[in-house]
Design an enzyme around this catalytic site. Sequence first.
Site, PDB file in Angstrom:
ATOM      1  N   ASP A 189       0.829  -1.200   0.000  1.00  0.00           N
ATOM      2  CA  ASP A 189       0.000   0.000   0.000  1.00  0.00           C
ATOM      3  C   ASP A 189       0.873   1.263   0.000  1.00  0.00           C
ATOM      4  OD1 ASP A 189      -2.197   1.665   0.254  1.00  0.00           O
ATOM      5  OD2 ASP A 189      -3.085   0.531   1.898  1.00  0.00           O
ATOM      6  N   ASP A 190       0.741   2.078  -1.037  1.00  0.00           N
ATOM      7  CA  ASP A 190       1.464   3.363  -1.128  1.00  0.00           C
ATOM      8  C   ASP A 190       2.987   3.195  -1.215  1.00  0.00           C
ATOM      9  OD1 ASP A 190      -1.027   4.488  -0.894  1.00  0.00           O
ATOM     10  OD2 ASP A 190      -0.499   5.877   0.707  1.00  0.00           O
TER      11      ASP A 190
ATOM     12  N   CYS B   3      -5.807   3.905  -3.706  1.00  0.00           N
ATOM     13  CA  CYS B   3      -6.182   2.686  -2.995  1.00  0.00           C
ATOM     14  C   CYS B   3      -7.443   1.979  -3.484  1.00  0.00           C
ATOM     15  CB  CYS B   3      -6.356   3.009  -1.508  1.00  0.00           C
ATOM     16  SG  CYS B   3      -5.013   3.933  -0.757  1.00  0.00           S
TER      17      CYS B   3
ATOM     18  N   ARG C   7      -8.146  -1.406  -5.939  1.00  0.00           N
ATOM     19  CA  ARG C   7      -8.695  -2.654  -5.409  1.00  0.00           C
ATOM     20  C   ARG C   7      -9.982  -3.053  -6.127  1.00  0.00           C
ATOM     21  NH1 ARG C   7      -5.405  -0.550  -1.990  1.00  0.00           N
ATOM     22  NH2 ARG C   7      -4.288  -1.859  -0.501  1.00  0.00           N
TER      23      ARG C   7
ATOM     24  N   LYS D  74      -6.174  -5.704   3.872  1.00  0.00           N
ATOM     25  CA  LYS D  74      -7.045  -4.549   3.630  1.00  0.00           C
ATOM     26  C   LYS D  74      -8.071  -4.855   2.535  1.00  0.00           C
ATOM     27  CE  LYS D  74      -6.472   0.243   1.898  1.00  0.00           C
ATOM     28  NZ  LYS D  74      -5.519   1.346   1.768  1.00  0.00           N
TER      29      LYS D  74
ATOM     30  N   HIS E 119     -11.329  -2.449   1.596  1.00  0.00           N
ATOM     31  CA  HIS E 119     -11.471  -1.099   1.047  1.00  0.00           C
ATOM     32  C   HIS E 119     -12.338  -1.012  -0.208  1.00  0.00           C
ATOM     33  CE1 HIS E 119      -9.311   3.059   0.545  1.00  0.00           C
ATOM     34  NE2 HIS E 119     -10.483   3.145   1.187  1.00  0.00           N
TER      35      HIS E 119
ATOM     36  N   HIS F  84       1.706   2.362   3.976  1.00  0.00           N
ATOM     37  CA  HIS F  84       0.723   3.449   4.057  1.00  0.00           C
ATOM     38  C   HIS F  84       0.792   4.121   5.436  1.00  0.00           C
ATOM     39  CE1 HIS F  84      -3.262   5.359   4.170  1.00  0.00           C
ATOM     40  NE2 HIS F  84      -3.451   5.063   2.901  1.00  0.00           N
TER      41      HIS F  84
ATOM     42  N   ASP G  41      -0.307  -0.869  -4.866  1.00  0.00           N
ATOM     43  CA  ASP G  41      -1.595  -0.330  -5.297  1.00  0.00           C
ATOM     44  C   ASP G  41      -1.506   1.040  -5.949  1.00  0.00           C
ATOM     45  OD1 ASP G  41      -1.082   1.147  -2.972  1.00  0.00           O
ATOM     46  OD2 ASP G  41      -3.155   1.084  -2.281  1.00  0.00           O
ATOM     47  N   ASN G  42      -0.415   1.764  -5.725  1.00  0.00           N
ATOM     48  CA  ASN G  42      -0.193   3.068  -6.372  1.00  0.00           C
ATOM     49  C   ASN G  42       1.225   3.512  -6.058  1.00  0.00           C
ATOM     50  OD1 ASN G  42      -2.530   3.787  -3.942  1.00  0.00           O
ATOM     51  ND2 ASN G  42      -0.486   4.641  -3.654  1.00  0.00           N
TER      52      ASN G  42
ATOM     53  N   LYS H 256       1.206   9.407  -6.136  1.00  0.00           N
ATOM     54  CA  LYS H 256      -0.124   8.817  -5.946  1.00  0.00           C
ATOM     55  C   LYS H 256      -1.231   9.779  -6.386  1.00  0.00           C
ATOM     56  CE  LYS H 256      -3.053   7.313  -2.024  1.00  0.00           C
ATOM     57  NZ  LYS H 256      -3.046   6.984  -0.582  1.00  0.00           N
TER      58      LYS H 256
END
Length: 551
Positions: A39-40, A77, A81, A134, A136, A229, A335-336, A384
Amino acid sequence: MKKLSLTFSLFLSAVMLIQAQNKTTSTASKPNIILIMVDDMGYSDLGNYGSEIKTPNLDKLAGEGLRLREFYNNSICAPTRGSLLTGQYQHKAGMGFFDVNLGLPAYQGYLNKESLTLGEVFRSGGYSTLLSGKWHVGSEDQAQWPNQRGFDKFYGILKGASNYFDTKGLPFGKTPYPVKLIRNNEELHPKDDSYYFTDEIGNNAVTFLDEQNKENKPFFLYLAFTAPHWPLQAKPVDIAKYRGKFDEGWDVLREKRIEKLKANGILPADQTIAPRDPEVPEWSKLTYDERQFWKAKMEVYAAMVDNMDQNVGKVLDKLKALKKDKNTLIIFISDNGAQGGFNTYNPLGRGLVRNDGPVGTSGSFDYQEQNWAYLSNTPLQQYKNNMHEGGFSSPFIAWFPSKIKAGRIDKGTGHIIDLAPTFYELAGIEYPKEYNGVNSNPLAGKSLLPVLFENVSEVNRGAPLFWERAGNRAVRDGKWKLVSTYPSYEWELYNIETDRGETTNVAQQNPGIVNKLSASYFEWADRTGVVEYSKFKLKPEVMPGGALLKK
Protein backbone atom coordinates in the site's frame (compact mmCIF):
# COMPACT_ATOMS: atom_id res chain seq x y z
CA MET A 1 -32.59 -60.71 -12.35
CA LYS A 2 -32.31 -59.16 -8.89
CA LYS A 3 -28.69 -60.32 -8.75
CA LEU A 4 -27.93 -58.61 -12.09
CA SER A 5 -29.66 -55.43 -10.92
CA LEU A 6 -27.62 -55.43 -7.71
CA THR A 7 -24.39 -56.04 -9.66
CA PHE A 8 -25.20 -53.19 -12.06
CA SER A 9 -26.03 -50.90 -9.15
CA LEU A 10 -22.71 -51.69 -7.50
CA PHE A 11 -20.92 -51.08 -10.80
CA LEU A 12 -22.58 -47.67 -11.20
CA SER A 13 -21.66 -46.74 -7.63
CA ALA A 14 -18.04 -47.70 -8.25
CA VAL A 15 -17.92 -45.64 -11.46
CA MET A 16 -19.41 -42.62 -9.70
CA LEU A 17 -16.92 -42.99 -6.85
CA ILE A 18 -13.99 -43.14 -9.27
CA GLN A 19 -15.31 -40.09 -11.14
CA ALA A 20 -15.67 -38.17 -7.88
CA GLN A 21 -12.15 -39.15 -6.83
CA ASN A 22 -10.77 -38.14 -10.21
CA LYS A 23 -12.55 -34.81 -9.99
CA THR A 24 -11.17 -34.20 -6.49
CA THR A 25 -7.67 -35.21 -7.57
CA SER A 26 -7.94 -32.98 -10.63
CA THR A 27 -9.05 -30.01 -8.54
CA ALA A 28 -6.41 -30.62 -5.88
CA SER A 29 -3.65 -30.70 -8.52
CA LYS A 30 -4.57 -27.27 -9.85
CA PRO A 31 -2.06 -24.55 -9.02
CA ASN A 32 -2.37 -22.45 -5.89
CA ILE A 33 -2.22 -18.69 -6.36
CA ILE A 34 -0.98 -16.02 -3.95
CA LEU A 35 -1.52 -12.35 -4.78
CA ILE A 36 0.49 -9.94 -2.62
CA MET A 37 -0.23 -6.23 -2.70
CA VAL A 38 1.37 -3.47 -0.65
CA ASP A 39 0.00 0.00 0.00
CA ASP A 40 1.46 3.36 -1.13
CA MET A 41 4.89 1.89 -1.91
CA GLY A 42 6.93 3.54 -4.66
CA TYR A 43 8.21 1.98 -7.87
CA SER A 44 11.81 1.53 -6.70
CA ASP A 45 11.37 0.77 -2.98
CA LEU A 46 12.29 -2.93 -3.20
CA GLY A 47 15.87 -4.08 -3.07
CA ASN A 48 15.49 -5.86 -6.41
CA TYR A 49 14.23 -2.63 -8.00
CA GLY A 50 17.17 -0.55 -6.75
CA SER A 51 16.35 0.38 -3.15
CA GLU A 52 18.51 0.60 -0.01
CA ILE A 53 15.71 -1.20 1.87
CA LYS A 54 16.37 -4.85 2.67
CA THR A 55 13.77 -7.12 1.07
CA PRO A 56 15.51 -10.52 0.85
CA ASN A 57 12.36 -12.61 0.46
CA LEU A 58 10.99 -10.56 -2.41
CA ASP A 59 14.49 -10.36 -3.87
CA LYS A 60 14.54 -14.17 -3.87
CA LEU A 61 11.22 -14.32 -5.71
CA ALA A 62 12.50 -11.77 -8.23
CA GLY A 63 15.76 -13.63 -8.78
CA GLU A 64 13.94 -16.91 -9.31
CA GLY A 65 11.13 -15.36 -11.33
CA LEU A 66 10.09 -12.45 -13.52
CA ARG A 67 10.08 -8.68 -13.06
CA LEU A 68 8.21 -6.32 -15.37
CA ARG A 69 9.31 -2.78 -16.13
CA GLU A 70 5.77 -1.64 -16.89
CA PHE A 71 2.82 -2.68 -14.76
CA TYR A 72 0.01 -0.27 -13.97
CA ASN A 73 -2.56 0.27 -11.21
CA ASN A 74 -5.27 2.94 -10.82
CA SER A 75 -3.11 5.43 -8.87
CA ILE A 76 -5.01 5.24 -5.55
CA CYS A 77 -6.18 2.69 -2.99
CA ALA A 78 -9.88 1.86 -3.43
CA PRO A 79 -10.15 2.21 -7.24
CA THR A 80 -7.10 -0.03 -7.64
CA ARG A 81 -8.70 -2.65 -5.41
CA GLY A 82 -11.96 -2.36 -7.31
CA SER A 83 -10.20 -3.33 -10.53
CA LEU A 84 -7.89 -5.87 -8.91
CA LEU A 85 -10.69 -7.85 -7.30
CA THR A 86 -13.01 -7.87 -10.31
CA GLY A 87 -10.99 -7.58 -13.52
CA GLN A 88 -13.06 -4.49 -14.41
CA TYR A 89 -12.18 -0.86 -14.91
CA GLN A 90 -13.05 0.60 -11.51
CA HIS A 91 -16.08 2.60 -12.70
CA LYS A 92 -17.65 -0.55 -14.13
CA ALA A 93 -17.25 -2.18 -10.72
CA GLY A 94 -18.81 0.77 -8.83
CA MET A 95 -15.54 2.15 -7.48
CA GLY A 96 -15.05 5.08 -9.86
CA PHE A 97 -13.98 7.54 -7.20
CA PHE A 98 -13.33 6.02 -3.78
CA ASP A 99 -15.18 4.09 -1.07
CA VAL A 100 -17.69 6.94 -0.70
CA ASN A 101 -21.05 6.99 -2.43
CA LEU A 102 -21.46 9.85 -4.92
CA GLY A 103 -24.95 8.79 -5.95
CA LEU A 104 -24.28 7.15 -9.32
CA PRO A 105 -23.79 3.44 -10.11
CA ALA A 106 -20.19 3.91 -11.28
CA TYR A 107 -19.46 5.91 -8.11
CA GLN A 108 -21.43 4.01 -5.47
CA GLY A 109 -18.29 3.29 -3.40
CA TYR A 110 -18.65 -0.50 -3.12
CA LEU A 111 -18.44 -3.42 -5.56
CA ASN A 112 -21.59 -4.07 -7.56
CA LYS A 113 -23.08 -7.53 -8.06
CA GLU A 114 -22.36 -7.53 -11.80
CA SER A 115 -18.63 -7.48 -11.08
CA LEU A 116 -17.61 -10.83 -9.65
CA THR A 117 -14.77 -10.88 -7.15
CA LEU A 118 -11.75 -13.14 -7.30
CA GLY A 119 -13.19 -14.84 -4.23
CA GLU A 120 -16.51 -15.58 -5.91
CA VAL A 121 -15.01 -16.93 -9.12
CA PHE A 122 -12.29 -18.99 -7.44
CA ARG A 123 -14.81 -20.46 -5.01
CA SER A 124 -17.08 -21.42 -7.93
CA GLY A 125 -14.08 -23.19 -9.45
CA GLY A 126 -13.42 -25.36 -6.40
CA TYR A 127 -10.78 -23.23 -4.66
CA SER A 128 -10.44 -22.21 -1.02
CA THR A 129 -10.47 -18.41 -0.89
CA LEU A 130 -8.42 -16.58 1.73
CA LEU A 131 -7.86 -12.87 2.41
CA SER A 132 -5.62 -11.29 5.02
CA GLY A 133 -5.21 -7.51 5.12
CA LYS A 134 -7.04 -4.55 3.63
CA TRP A 135 -10.42 -4.72 1.84
CA HIS A 136 -11.47 -1.10 1.05
CA VAL A 137 -14.20 -1.86 -1.51
CA GLY A 138 -17.30 -1.70 0.69
CA SER A 139 -17.85 -1.48 4.43
CA GLU A 140 -21.19 0.19 5.24
CA ASP A 141 -23.32 -2.96 4.82
CA GLN A 142 -22.15 -6.44 5.82
CA ALA A 143 -23.31 -7.67 2.42
CA GLN A 144 -20.33 -5.75 1.02
CA TRP A 145 -17.77 -7.49 3.28
CA PRO A 146 -15.23 -10.10 2.11
CA ASN A 147 -16.98 -13.16 3.54
CA GLN A 148 -20.15 -12.11 1.73
CA ARG A 149 -18.24 -11.51 -1.53
CA GLY A 150 -16.67 -14.93 -1.94
CA PHE A 151 -13.89 -15.24 0.64
CA ASP A 152 -14.00 -18.25 2.96
CA LYS A 153 -11.60 -16.65 5.43
CA PHE A 154 -10.93 -12.98 6.15
CA TYR A 155 -8.80 -11.09 8.64
CA GLY A 156 -8.13 -7.38 8.39
CA ILE A 157 -9.66 -3.94 8.02
CA LEU A 158 -12.62 -2.95 5.87
CA LYS A 159 -11.67 0.67 5.19
CA GLY A 160 -8.56 2.41 3.92
CA ALA A 161 -6.16 2.76 6.84
CA SER A 162 -5.52 1.96 10.47
CA ASN A 163 -2.92 2.36 13.16
CA TYR A 164 -0.41 -0.46 13.37
CA PHE A 165 -0.39 -0.90 17.17
CA ASP A 166 -4.06 -0.30 18.07
CA THR A 167 -7.57 0.14 16.66
CA LYS A 168 -8.09 3.73 17.77
CA GLY A 169 -9.78 5.98 15.26
CA LEU A 170 -7.55 8.03 12.99
CA PRO A 171 -7.60 11.82 13.52
CA PHE A 172 -9.68 13.07 10.60
CA GLY A 173 -12.41 15.65 11.08
CA LYS A 174 -14.46 16.17 14.20
CA THR A 175 -15.15 12.46 14.46
CA PRO A 176 -12.14 10.10 14.26
CA TYR A 177 -11.96 7.96 11.12
CA PRO A 178 -13.34 4.60 12.33
CA VAL A 179 -11.15 1.51 12.36
CA LYS A 180 -12.68 -1.95 12.62
CA LEU A 181 -10.49 -5.03 12.83
CA ILE A 182 -12.48 -8.01 11.56
CA ARG A 183 -12.01 -11.77 11.44
CA ASN A 184 -14.74 -13.60 9.53
CA ASN A 185 -17.47 -11.01 10.19
CA GLU A 186 -16.60 -10.66 13.90
CA GLU A 187 -15.05 -7.46 15.20
CA LEU A 188 -11.87 -7.91 17.21
CA HIS A 189 -10.81 -5.72 20.14
CA PRO A 190 -7.12 -6.36 20.83
CA LYS A 191 -5.38 -4.47 23.62
CA ASP A 192 -3.44 -1.39 22.58
CA ASP A 193 0.22 -2.13 21.80
CA SER A 194 -0.38 -5.89 22.00
CA TYR A 195 0.29 -6.48 18.30
CA TYR A 196 1.79 -5.04 15.12
CA PHE A 197 -0.69 -5.07 12.26
CA THR A 198 1.68 -6.13 9.48
CA ASP A 199 2.77 -9.11 11.59
CA GLU A 200 -0.85 -10.03 12.20
CA ILE A 201 -1.63 -9.92 8.50
CA GLY A 202 1.21 -12.38 7.95
CA ASN A 203 0.30 -14.53 10.97
CA ASN A 204 -3.32 -14.86 9.93
CA ALA A 205 -2.33 -15.77 6.38
CA VAL A 206 -0.13 -18.56 7.78
CA THR A 207 -3.00 -19.76 10.01
CA PHE A 208 -5.37 -19.78 7.04
CA LEU A 209 -2.89 -21.87 5.04
CA ASP A 210 -2.61 -24.38 7.90
CA GLU A 211 -6.38 -24.64 8.15
CA GLN A 212 -6.78 -24.89 4.39
CA ASN A 213 -4.28 -27.74 4.23
CA LYS A 214 -6.95 -30.02 5.72
CA GLU A 215 -9.04 -29.51 2.60
CA ASN A 216 -8.30 -31.48 -0.54
CA LYS A 217 -8.41 -28.52 -2.91
CA PRO A 218 -6.23 -25.66 -4.15
CA PHE A 219 -6.25 -22.19 -2.63
CA PHE A 220 -6.25 -18.56 -3.64
CA LEU A 221 -4.68 -16.25 -1.05
CA TYR A 222 -4.93 -12.47 -1.33
CA LEU A 223 -2.31 -10.98 1.00
CA ALA A 224 -3.14 -7.28 1.18
CA PHE A 225 -0.64 -5.44 3.38
CA THR A 226 -1.37 -1.90 4.53
CA ALA A 227 2.34 -1.11 4.83
CA PRO A 228 3.91 1.33 4.17
CA HIS A 229 0.72 3.45 4.06
CA TRP A 230 0.49 6.14 6.74
CA PRO A 231 0.63 6.46 9.67
CA LEU A 232 4.38 5.82 9.81
CA GLN A 233 4.60 3.29 12.65
CA ALA A 234 7.11 0.45 12.98
CA LYS A 235 8.67 -1.86 15.53
CA PRO A 236 11.80 -0.46 17.23
CA VAL A 237 13.85 -3.49 16.22
CA ASP A 238 13.11 -2.80 12.55
CA ILE A 239 13.67 0.94 12.80
CA ALA A 240 17.07 0.32 14.38
CA LYS A 241 18.26 -1.42 11.19
CA TYR A 242 17.92 1.83 9.26
CA ARG A 243 19.47 4.35 11.62
CA GLY A 244 21.86 6.37 9.49
CA LYS A 245 20.91 4.64 6.23
CA PHE A 246 19.31 7.78 4.81
CA ASP A 247 21.82 10.35 6.03
CA GLU A 248 22.90 11.07 2.44
CA GLY A 249 19.44 12.43 1.64
CA TRP A 250 17.04 12.04 -1.25
CA ASP A 251 19.25 13.63 -3.93
CA VAL A 252 22.26 11.34 -3.54
CA LEU A 253 20.15 8.25 -2.91
CA ARG A 254 18.04 8.93 -6.00
CA GLU A 255 21.17 8.94 -8.15
CA LYS A 256 22.28 5.68 -6.55
CA ARG A 257 18.89 4.10 -7.24
CA ILE A 258 19.08 5.20 -10.87
CA GLU A 259 22.45 3.50 -11.23
CA LYS A 260 21.11 0.30 -9.63
CA LEU A 261 18.03 0.34 -11.87
CA LYS A 262 20.27 0.60 -14.90
CA ALA A 263 22.64 -2.08 -13.65
CA ASN A 264 19.89 -4.61 -12.95
CA GLY A 265 18.12 -3.99 -16.27
CA ILE A 266 14.93 -2.41 -14.94
CA LEU A 267 15.84 0.97 -16.45
CA PRO A 268 17.10 0.71 -20.05
CA ALA A 269 20.21 2.78 -20.69
CA ASP A 270 18.48 4.85 -23.38
CA GLN A 271 15.40 5.68 -21.28
CA THR A 272 14.79 9.20 -19.97
CA ILE A 273 14.62 9.97 -16.27
CA ALA A 274 12.05 12.31 -14.74
CA PRO A 275 13.51 15.76 -14.08
CA ARG A 276 14.21 16.83 -10.53
CA ASP A 277 11.04 17.82 -8.68
CA PRO A 278 11.37 21.58 -8.07
CA GLU A 279 9.09 21.36 -5.03
CA VAL A 280 11.56 19.10 -3.22
CA PRO A 281 14.29 21.09 -1.43
CA GLU A 282 17.91 20.24 -2.01
CA TRP A 283 19.16 18.05 0.81
CA SER A 284 22.47 19.91 0.92
CA LYS A 285 20.66 23.15 1.77
CA LEU A 286 18.77 21.78 4.77
CA THR A 287 19.88 22.62 8.29
CA TYR A 288 21.18 19.91 10.61
CA ASP A 289 17.90 19.81 12.54
CA GLU A 290 15.86 19.59 9.32
CA ARG A 291 17.92 16.64 8.17
CA GLN A 292 17.39 14.84 11.48
CA PHE A 293 13.65 15.43 11.19
CA TRP A 294 13.42 14.17 7.63
CA LYS A 295 15.70 11.17 7.84
CA ALA A 296 13.71 9.83 10.83
CA LYS A 297 10.64 9.57 8.60
CA MET A 298 12.38 7.47 5.98
CA GLU A 299 13.97 5.22 8.59
CA VAL A 300 10.49 4.32 9.80
CA TYR A 301 9.13 3.95 6.25
CA ALA A 302 12.00 1.59 5.40
CA ALA A 303 11.34 -0.41 8.58
CA MET A 304 7.71 -0.87 7.50
CA VAL A 305 8.73 -2.20 4.09
CA ASP A 306 11.35 -4.43 5.72
CA ASN A 307 8.76 -5.88 8.11
CA MET A 308 6.36 -6.50 5.24
CA ASP A 309 9.08 -8.52 3.52
CA GLN A 310 9.64 -10.52 6.71
CA ASN A 311 5.98 -11.48 6.66
CA VAL A 312 6.20 -12.49 3.03
CA GLY A 313 8.98 -14.77 4.27
CA LYS A 314 6.62 -16.34 6.84
CA VAL A 315 4.19 -17.24 4.08
CA LEU A 316 6.96 -18.65 1.87
CA ASP A 317 8.22 -20.78 4.76
CA LYS A 318 4.73 -22.13 5.41
CA LEU A 319 4.23 -22.84 1.72
CA LYS A 320 7.44 -24.89 1.70
CA ALA A 321 6.54 -26.69 4.95
CA LEU A 322 3.22 -27.71 3.42
CA LYS A 323 5.08 -28.88 0.28
CA LYS A 324 3.00 -26.59 -1.91
CA ASP A 325 5.77 -24.29 -3.08
CA LYS A 326 6.34 -26.15 -6.33
CA ASN A 327 2.74 -25.70 -7.46
CA THR A 328 2.05 -22.07 -6.55
CA LEU A 329 2.07 -18.86 -8.57
CA ILE A 330 2.98 -15.76 -6.55
CA ILE A 331 2.37 -12.23 -7.87
CA PHE A 332 3.59 -9.11 -6.05
CA ILE A 333 2.43 -5.54 -6.82
CA SER A 334 1.76 -2.14 -5.21
CA ASP A 335 -1.60 -0.33 -5.30
CA ASN A 336 -0.19 3.07 -6.37
CA GLY A 337 2.92 5.20 -6.31
CA ALA A 338 4.30 6.79 -3.16
CA GLN A 339 2.22 9.70 -1.84
CA GLY A 340 3.28 13.28 -2.53
CA GLY A 341 2.18 16.47 -0.87
CA PHE A 342 3.55 18.32 2.14
CA ASN A 343 2.11 18.49 5.63
CA THR A 344 4.05 17.79 8.76
CA TYR A 345 2.35 15.05 10.79
CA ASN A 346 -0.98 15.01 8.97
CA PRO A 347 -1.29 14.10 5.26
CA LEU A 348 -4.87 15.29 5.17
CA GLY A 349 -4.07 18.87 6.05
CA ARG A 350 -6.61 19.31 8.82
CA GLY A 351 -4.23 20.28 11.58
CA LEU A 352 -5.57 17.47 13.76
CA VAL A 353 -2.46 15.81 15.15
CA ARG A 354 -2.21 12.63 17.14
CA ASN A 355 1.46 12.87 18.01
CA ASP A 356 2.12 11.95 21.60
CA GLY A 357 5.31 10.13 20.68
CA PRO A 358 8.25 10.23 18.25
CA VAL A 359 7.69 9.28 14.61
CA GLY A 360 7.25 5.54 14.32
CA THR A 361 5.69 4.93 17.73
CA SER A 362 2.09 3.92 18.38
CA GLY A 363 1.24 7.45 19.48
CA SER A 364 2.54 9.13 16.34
CA PHE A 365 0.78 10.14 13.16
CA ASP A 366 3.05 11.00 10.28
CA TYR A 367 3.73 10.13 6.66
CA GLN A 368 6.52 10.06 4.10
CA GLU A 369 5.68 13.34 2.34
CA GLN A 370 6.79 14.41 -1.10
CA ASN A 371 10.49 14.77 -0.34
CA TRP A 372 10.92 11.06 0.26
CA ALA A 373 8.17 10.02 -2.17
CA TYR A 374 10.40 11.66 -4.80
CA LEU A 375 13.02 9.03 -3.93
CA SER A 376 10.50 6.17 -3.71
CA ASN A 377 9.14 6.80 -7.20
CA THR A 378 12.59 7.01 -8.83
CA PRO A 379 13.04 7.30 -11.82
CA LEU A 380 9.46 8.34 -12.63
CA GLN A 381 7.48 11.56 -12.42
CA GLN A 382 4.67 12.50 -10.03
CA TYR A 383 2.93 10.70 -7.17
CA LYS A 384 -0.12 8.82 -5.95
CA ASN A 385 -3.45 9.98 -7.46
CA ASN A 386 -1.76 11.24 -10.62
CA MET A 387 -1.70 9.59 -14.05
CA HIS A 388 1.92 10.38 -14.82
CA GLU A 389 4.16 7.33 -14.52
CA GLY A 390 5.12 7.81 -10.86
CA GLY A 391 1.48 7.87 -9.79
CA PHE A 392 0.35 4.55 -11.20
CA SER A 393 3.42 2.43 -11.95
CA SER A 394 4.02 -0.61 -9.79
CA PRO A 395 6.88 -3.02 -9.32
CA PHE A 396 5.79 -6.45 -10.54
CA ILE A 397 7.22 -9.82 -9.52
CA ALA A 398 5.91 -13.20 -10.70
CA TRP A 399 7.26 -16.49 -9.32
CA PHE A 400 6.32 -20.04 -10.23
CA PRO A 401 9.10 -22.67 -10.05
CA SER A 402 9.66 -24.55 -13.32
CA LYS A 403 7.03 -22.43 -15.05
CA ILE A 404 8.68 -18.98 -15.08
CA LYS A 405 12.24 -18.58 -16.26
CA ALA A 406 14.45 -17.39 -13.40
CA GLY A 407 15.84 -13.88 -13.50
CA ARG A 408 13.77 -12.58 -16.41
CA ILE A 409 13.09 -8.87 -16.82
CA ASP A 410 10.63 -7.80 -19.50
CA LYS A 411 8.57 -4.83 -20.56
CA GLY A 412 5.12 -6.29 -19.85
CA THR A 413 2.85 -3.25 -20.10
CA GLY A 414 0.39 -5.09 -17.87
CA HIS A 415 -2.52 -3.63 -15.91
CA ILE A 416 -4.37 -4.78 -12.80
CA ILE A 417 -7.41 -5.63 -14.95
CA ASP A 418 -5.21 -8.36 -16.50
CA LEU A 419 -4.75 -10.32 -13.29
CA ALA A 420 -8.24 -11.83 -13.06
CA PRO A 421 -8.20 -13.34 -16.59
CA THR A 422 -4.63 -14.52 -15.95
CA PHE A 423 -5.63 -16.34 -12.77
CA TYR A 424 -8.78 -17.88 -14.22
CA GLU A 425 -6.97 -19.20 -17.28
CA LEU A 426 -4.24 -20.71 -15.12
CA ALA A 427 -6.80 -22.30 -12.78
CA GLY A 428 -8.92 -23.59 -15.65
CA ILE A 429 -11.98 -21.72 -14.38
CA GLU A 430 -14.57 -20.45 -16.82
CA TYR A 431 -15.67 -16.96 -15.84
CA PRO A 432 -19.44 -17.15 -15.14
CA LYS A 433 -21.72 -15.25 -17.50
CA GLU A 434 -24.28 -15.21 -14.70
CA TYR A 435 -23.86 -15.42 -10.94
CA ASN A 436 -26.67 -15.68 -8.39
CA GLY A 437 -29.17 -14.65 -11.04
CA VAL A 438 -27.25 -11.52 -12.09
CA ASN A 439 -25.58 -11.12 -15.49
CA SER A 440 -21.83 -10.62 -15.03
CA ASN A 441 -19.79 -7.82 -16.54
CA PRO A 442 -17.36 -9.34 -19.06
CA LEU A 443 -13.70 -9.16 -18.07
CA ALA A 444 -11.87 -6.11 -19.39
CA GLY A 445 -8.27 -7.30 -19.35
CA LYS A 446 -6.01 -9.79 -21.11
CA SER A 447 -4.32 -12.88 -19.71
CA LEU A 448 -0.67 -12.40 -18.81
CA LEU A 449 0.14 -16.10 -19.19
CA PRO A 450 1.99 -15.62 -22.51
CA VAL A 451 4.18 -13.03 -20.77
CA LEU A 452 4.67 -15.18 -17.67
CA PHE A 453 5.21 -18.61 -19.22
CA GLU A 454 6.02 -18.15 -22.90
CA ASN A 455 8.67 -15.42 -22.68
CA VAL A 456 6.50 -12.96 -24.61
CA SER A 457 7.84 -9.51 -23.79
CA GLU A 458 4.54 -7.63 -23.46
CA VAL A 459 0.78 -8.08 -23.53
CA ASN A 460 -0.72 -8.34 -27.00
CA ARG A 461 -3.69 -6.18 -26.13
CA GLY A 462 -5.06 -4.95 -29.42
CA ALA A 463 -6.72 -1.97 -27.74
CA PRO A 464 -5.66 0.99 -25.58
CA LEU A 465 -5.61 1.07 -21.79
CA PHE A 466 -7.60 3.83 -20.06
CA TRP A 467 -7.61 5.62 -16.71
CA GLU A 468 -9.76 8.24 -14.98
CA ARG A 469 -9.84 9.18 -11.35
CA ALA A 470 -10.98 12.52 -9.87
CA GLY A 471 -10.60 14.20 -13.25
CA ASN A 472 -7.09 12.89 -13.92
CA ARG A 473 -7.06 10.99 -17.21
CA ALA A 474 -4.75 8.84 -19.32
CA VAL A 475 -4.67 6.60 -22.38
CA ARG A 476 -1.90 4.17 -23.27
CA ASP A 477 -1.75 2.71 -26.78
CA GLY A 478 1.50 1.05 -27.78
CA LYS A 479 4.33 3.51 -27.26
CA TRP A 480 1.99 6.50 -26.94
CA LYS A 481 0.58 7.88 -23.72
CA LEU A 482 -1.98 10.67 -23.50
CA VAL A 483 -2.41 12.26 -20.07
CA SER A 484 -4.03 15.26 -18.38
CA THR A 485 -4.18 16.45 -14.76
CA TYR A 486 -7.30 18.05 -13.26
CA PRO A 487 -8.32 20.87 -13.29
CA SER A 488 -6.55 21.24 -16.62
CA TYR A 489 -8.01 19.29 -19.53
CA GLU A 490 -5.11 19.95 -21.86
CA TRP A 491 -3.72 16.70 -23.18
CA GLU A 492 -0.01 15.91 -22.99
CA LEU A 493 1.49 13.25 -25.27
CA TYR A 494 4.60 11.18 -24.53
CA ASN A 495 6.47 8.43 -26.32
CA ILE A 496 6.87 6.06 -23.37
CA GLU A 497 9.12 3.75 -25.37
CA THR A 498 11.95 6.28 -25.08
CA ASP A 499 10.59 8.90 -22.67
CA ARG A 500 9.11 7.18 -19.65
CA GLY A 501 10.43 10.08 -17.60
CA GLU A 502 7.82 12.19 -19.46
CA THR A 503 10.31 14.94 -20.17
CA THR A 504 9.12 15.97 -23.66
CA ASN A 505 5.46 16.66 -24.43
CA VAL A 506 5.03 16.02 -28.17
CA ALA A 507 1.29 16.78 -28.40
CA GLN A 508 1.72 19.79 -30.70
CA GLN A 509 3.88 17.81 -33.12
CA ASN A 510 1.37 14.93 -33.30
CA PRO A 511 -2.18 16.34 -33.43
CA GLY A 512 -3.48 13.29 -35.30
CA ILE A 513 -2.38 10.92 -32.55
CA VAL A 514 -3.79 13.21 -29.86
CA ASN A 515 -7.16 13.38 -31.64
CA LYS A 516 -7.29 9.63 -32.16
CA LEU A 517 -6.44 8.75 -28.56
CA SER A 518 -8.70 11.48 -27.20
CA ALA A 519 -11.63 10.14 -29.21
CA SER A 520 -10.97 6.60 -27.96
CA TYR A 521 -10.85 7.92 -24.39
CA PHE A 522 -14.27 9.58 -24.62
CA GLU A 523 -15.78 6.48 -26.22
CA TRP A 524 -14.41 4.39 -23.35
CA ALA A 525 -15.58 6.91 -20.75
CA ASP A 526 -19.09 6.86 -22.18
CA ARG A 527 -19.45 3.08 -22.15
CA THR A 528 -17.76 2.72 -18.74
CA GLY A 529 -19.90 5.26 -16.87
CA VAL A 530 -17.26 7.94 -16.29
CA VAL A 531 -18.75 11.30 -15.30
CA GLU A 532 -17.02 14.64 -15.80
CA TYR A 533 -15.45 15.25 -12.40
CA SER A 534 -16.44 18.92 -12.04
CA LYS A 535 -20.13 17.93 -12.21
CA PHE A 536 -19.94 16.39 -8.75
CA LYS A 537 -19.41 19.86 -7.25
CA LEU A 538 -17.34 18.46 -4.42
CA LYS A 539 -16.05 20.76 -1.72
CA PRO A 540 -12.27 20.90 -1.24
CA GLU A 541 -12.21 18.78 1.91
CA VAL A 542 -9.61 16.06 1.72
CA MET A 543 -10.61 12.59 2.81
CA PRO A 544 -8.35 9.57 3.46
CA GLY A 545 -6.29 8.76 0.40
CA GLY A 546 -6.76 12.17 -1.17
CA ALA A 547 -10.45 11.72 -1.96
CA LEU A 548 -13.05 14.47 -1.70
CA LEU A 549 -16.33 14.28 0.12
CA LYS A 550 -19.65 15.92 -0.74
CA LYS A 551 -21.32 18.17 1.80
